[in-house]
Design a protein around this motif. Sequence first.
Motif, PDB file in Angstrom:
ATOM      1  N   TYR A  43      23.604  57.402 -59.427  1.00  0.00           N
ATOM      2  CA  TYR A  43      24.902  57.622 -58.790  1.00  0.00           C
ATOM      3  C   TYR A  43      25.680  56.331 -58.623  1.00  0.00           C
ATOM      4  O   TYR A  43      25.109  55.292 -58.319  1.00  0.00           O
ATOM      5  N   THR A  44      26.992  56.443 -58.789  1.00  0.00           N
ATOM      6  CA  THR A  44      27.876  55.334 -58.429  1.00  0.00           C
ATOM      7  C   THR A  44      28.148  55.440 -56.927  1.00  0.00           C
ATOM      8  O   THR A  44      27.838  56.458 -56.301  1.00  0.00           O
ATOM      9  N   GLN A  46      31.023  55.868 -55.553  1.00  0.00           N
ATOM     10  CA  GLN A  46      31.969  56.967 -55.351  1.00  0.00           C
ATOM     11  C   GLN A  46      31.267  58.319 -55.388  1.00  0.00           C
ATOM     12  O   GLN A  46      31.590  59.214 -54.620  1.00  0.00           O
ATOM     13  N   GLU A  47      30.287  58.470 -56.266  1.00  0.00           N
ATOM     14  CA  GLU A  47      29.535  59.725 -56.315  1.00  0.00           C
ATOM     15  C   GLU A  47      28.728  59.937 -55.026  1.00  0.00           C
ATOM     16  O   GLU A  47      28.648  61.059 -54.523  1.00  0.00           O
ATOM     17  N   ASP A  50      31.239  61.064 -52.417  1.00  0.00           N
ATOM     18  CA  ASP A  50      31.602  62.466 -52.624  1.00  0.00           C
ATOM     19  C   ASP A  50      30.479  63.407 -52.168  1.00  0.00           C
ATOM     20  O   ASP A  50      30.734  64.445 -51.553  1.00  0.00           O
ATOM     21  N   ARG A  51      29.233  63.033 -52.449  1.00  0.00           N
ATOM     22  CA  ARG A  51      28.089  63.842 -52.007  1.00  0.00           C
ATOM     23  C   ARG A  51      28.021  63.883 -50.474  1.00  0.00           C
ATOM     24  O   ARG A  51      27.721  64.916 -49.887  1.00  0.00           O
ATOM     25  N   GLU A  54      30.732  66.217 -49.197  1.00  0.00           N
ATOM     26  CA  GLU A  54      30.280  67.602 -49.402  1.00  0.00           C
ATOM     27  C   GLU A  54      29.268  67.993 -48.329  1.00  0.00           C
ATOM     28  O   GLU A  54      29.338  69.085 -47.755  1.00  0.00           O
TER      29      GLU A  54
END
Length: 155
Positions: A43-44, A46-47, A50-51, A54
């Motif tokens: 994962y970056t 940013q990912e 985002d996770r 969520e």
Amino acid sequence: MRKVKKRYYFMLLLLPFLHMEFKGFVNVLGYCEKKDANISQLYTEQELIDRAIEFLLIGFPKVGSTPEGRDLHIIPYKTVEEFKKINPNCCSVQDSAYDGFVQDLSIRKQGKSYGYVHMTYFFFYKEEGIPPEKWSELIEFDTCGDMSYPIRTGW
């Protein structure tokens, strides 16, 4: 001969311990055994953010209350994109929850804790005349990028 036997048994007993310590060391460095990769390969930043958003939205509260006991209805965010649009620069990924705190080494060795997503965002209320409130939370993630309980730092 007896000394050699004792050393052999000692080394035999020491090997599992050394193996577990090595596994713990690579977990502290971010290795995810389930996915056979390091978290930076999975994962970056940013990912991960985002996770975490969520994860936050799944358990987002619907009702808050005032000190007087009056219920306030919270307007939930519909999507991650909406959350980021309303709260630009809301989040950052860090290795500690706050200055001076790093998760216990035994937990890090197990891979259950690797870092935190620091989040600052607004709650908007359905009731008229109630200004938005600024909130902050920390969401912990493990070496596989799975999120765990939020640590609320502001209500």
